[in-house]
Enzyme design. Structure first.
Site, short mmCIF file in Angstrom:
data_model
loop_
_atom_site.label_atom_id
_atom_site.label_comp_id
_atom_site.label_asym_id
_atom_site.label_seq_id
_atom_site.Cartn_x
_atom_site.Cartn_y
_atom_site.Cartn_z
N GLU A 103 0.82 -1.23 -0.06
CA GLU A 103 -0.22 -0.03 0.04
C GLU A 103 0.86 1.19 0.14
OE1 GLU A 103 -0.59 -0.02 4.84
OE2 GLU A 103 -1.81 1.27 3.78
N THR A 125 2.78 -7.99 -0.78
CA THR A 125 2.79 -7.96 0.70
C THR A 125 2.40 -9.28 1.25
OG1 THR A 125 1.68 -7.28 2.65
CG2 THR A 125 0.43 -6.92 0.44
N ILE A 126 3.10 -9.90 2.25
CA ILE A 126 2.84 -11.04 3.01
C ILE A 126 1.28 -10.85 3.59
CG2 ILE A 126 5.10 -11.74 3.52
CD1 ILE A 126 4.67 -11.06 6.42
N ASP A 127 0.86 -9.73 4.03
CA ASP A 127 -0.33 -9.40 4.62
C ASP A 127 -1.52 -9.69 3.54
OD1 ASP A 127 1.13 -8.63 6.63
OD2 ASP A 127 0.75 -6.56 6.59
N ARG A 162 -0.28 -27.05 27.91
CA ARG A 162 -0.37 -25.74 28.08
C ARG A 162 -1.22 -24.97 26.92
NH1 ARG A 162 6.44 -25.67 27.97
NH2 ARG A 162 6.77 -25.29 30.19
N GLY A 170 0.33 -9.12 10.66
CA GLY A 170 -0.72 -8.62 9.88
C GLY A 170 -1.18 -7.17 10.77
N ARG A 171 -0.93 -6.43 10.04
CA ARG A 171 -0.94 -4.76 10.84
C ARG A 171 -2.58 -4.38 11.09
NH1 ARG A 171 2.57 -1.23 7.34
NH2 ARG A 171 4.12 -1.67 8.76
N ARG A 265 1.94 -19.91 27.24
CA ARG A 265 3.31 -19.48 26.77
C ARG A 265 2.90 -18.76 25.37
NH1 ARG A 265 5.37 -21.28 30.93
NH2 ARG A 265 6.87 -22.46 31.13
N GLN A 273 8.44 -15.03 9.05
CA GLN A 273 7.29 -15.48 8.12
C GLN A 273 7.79 -14.59 6.77
OE1 GLN A 273 3.33 -14.43 10.28
NE2 GLN A 273 5.05 -13.82 11.32
O1 F6P Z 1 3.52 -4.83 5.84
C1 F6P Z 1 3.96 -6.18 6.19
C2 F6P Z 1 4.66 -6.35 7.53
O2 F6P Z 1 5.05 -7.62 7.34
C3 F6P Z 1 3.40 -6.15 8.71
O3 F6P Z 1 2.62 -7.27 8.87
C4 F6P Z 1 4.37 -5.64 9.59
O4 F6P Z 1 3.54 -5.05 10.89
C5 F6P Z 1 5.19 -4.93 9.03
O5 F6P Z 1 5.51 -5.64 7.86
C6 F6P Z 1 6.84 -5.00 9.83
O6 F6P Z 1 7.76 -4.64 9.01
P1 F6P Z 1 8.99 -4.17 9.49
O7 F6P Z 1 9.31 -4.78 10.74
O8 F6P Z 1 10.08 -4.89 8.35
O9 F6P Z 1 9.18 -2.69 9.54
#
Ligand code: F6P
Length: 341
Positions: A103, A125-127, A162, A170-171, A265, A273
């Site tokens: 994005e 994007t992996i997201d 446990r 996943g932001r 835990r 990932q």
């Molecule tokens: O946008 C992809 C992503 O992997 C998000 O899921 C994550 O919040 C972010 O990147 C983390 O990115 P970095 O630690 O490389 O700044």
């Protein structure tokens, strides 16, 4: 000879090298010169480039990361850097630019296209949260890694009676949590799209114990939030205004243990990932995106993004792809919830 710039921006994703390789292989025989821009938009501001010929792109298909490097640089943060960016596209003699990113990177690409430069986008994007395309490359690899981790957590959780919370990336969108949680048989899945209901999580764990299961696996996206807000590792924001998320797993584990009395835990999968070799699907998807992006340049389809929709590869307007994030719809969250009711 026409010159085409290629850059990779934002967080890396497995499959980036497949895109670069496909663009080069499709474009070289047509007489194009391919110019790699180092470290995303940073490299365009610094005019840091590398020649992308066949030799430079051999043996990279199976490699994770990006041979070009990447950064989270936002050149439109100030009018001065915006001017430098646009001037450098011209100064480097780039007849077209392919921007591979999510994005933020594609948002910059859309602005650069609006300034009159010839830009093509490729969704990474992996997201998997970009609109305009069904799937972004990198997502399949991330889900596969997370699912394997969840599988492994099962046997250790079971051996020790446990609860284990597995925190995945996943932001703003919980696609990785949803897919890996479903594939890995999680006992509860927590997404950024819906506030965490700790009572419901603990009740689900208690139900399992009452039914004889002595362990539980909870999958939580890093952006999943308690009513009081997200958990961050650093309140400072990056150039695009994002905070650094991370830590919801630890937080949840403490709360779950306190409320249920069951030993709990947590594991934060983090950048594991994103690293390493892409799955076959992501190599294929990246390759198809690269071939289409090269054709879009050749056919003059600028201000567009290569997209994969309903099984077909086609260009869509860049602006529509970055207008809104693709989050998990409520109906799908409700459907997934029936798995741990
Ligand atoms: O946008 C992809 C992503 O992997 C998000 O899921 C994550 O919040 C972010 O990147 C983390 O990115 P970095 O630690 O490389 O700044």
């Amino acid at each position: 000879m026409k010159s085409v710039g290629i850059l990779t921006g934002g967080g890396d994703a497995p499959g980036l090298n497949a895109v670069i390789r496909a663009i080069v292989r499709r474009s070289l025989p047509r007489g194009y010169r391919l110019v790699g821009i180092r470290r995303g938009w940073r490299g365009l501001l610094d005019r840091e480039t590398v020649e992308l010929d066949r030799a430079a792109t051999t043996g990279i298909l199976h490699r994770g990361g990006t041979i070009l490097g990447t950064s989270r640089t936002n050149p439109y943060k100030s009018p001065d850097t915006a001017r430098v960016l646009e001037a450098n596209v011209d100064a480097l003699g780039l007849d077209a630019l392919v921007a591979i990113g999510g994005e933020d990177t594609l948002g910059v690409a859309a602005k650069l296209a609006a300034s009159g430069r010839k830009v093509v986008g490729v969704p990474k994007t992996i997201d998997n949260d970009l609109s305009g395309t069904d799937t972004t490359f990198g997502f399949d690899t991330a889900v596969s890694i997370a699912t394997e981790a969840i599988d492994r957590l099962h046997s250790t959780a079971e051996s020790h009676d446990r609860v284990i919370v597995c925190e995945v990336m996943g932001r703003h969108a919980g696609w990785i949590a949803l897919h890996s949680g479903m594939a890995g048989g999680a006992d509860y899945i927590l997404l950024p799209e819906r506030p965490i209901d700790l009572d419901a999580v603990c009740a689900a764990i208690a139900r399992r114990r009452a039914a004889g299961a002595r362990f539980s696996i909870i999958v939580a996206a890093e952006g999943a939030a308690l009513p009081e807000g997200e958990v961050t590792t650093d309140a400072a924001t990056d150039a695009f205004g994002h905070v650094k998320l991370g830590g919801i797993g630890v937080r949840l584990a403490g709360e779950i243990e306190r409320r249920t009395g069951f030993e709990t835990r947590s594991v934060q999968l983090g950048h594991v990932q994103r690293g390493g070799t892409p799955t076959a699907f992501d190599r294929w998807l990246g390759t198809r995106y690269g071939l289409l992006a090269a054709d879009m340049v050749h056919e003059g389809k600028f201000g567009m993004m290569a997209a994969y929709r309903g099984g077909a590869f086609e260009p869509v307007p860049l602006a529509s792809a970055v207008a809104a994030l693709k989050t998990v719809p409520p109906g799908l969250i409700d459907l997934a919830s029936t798995l741990f009711a």
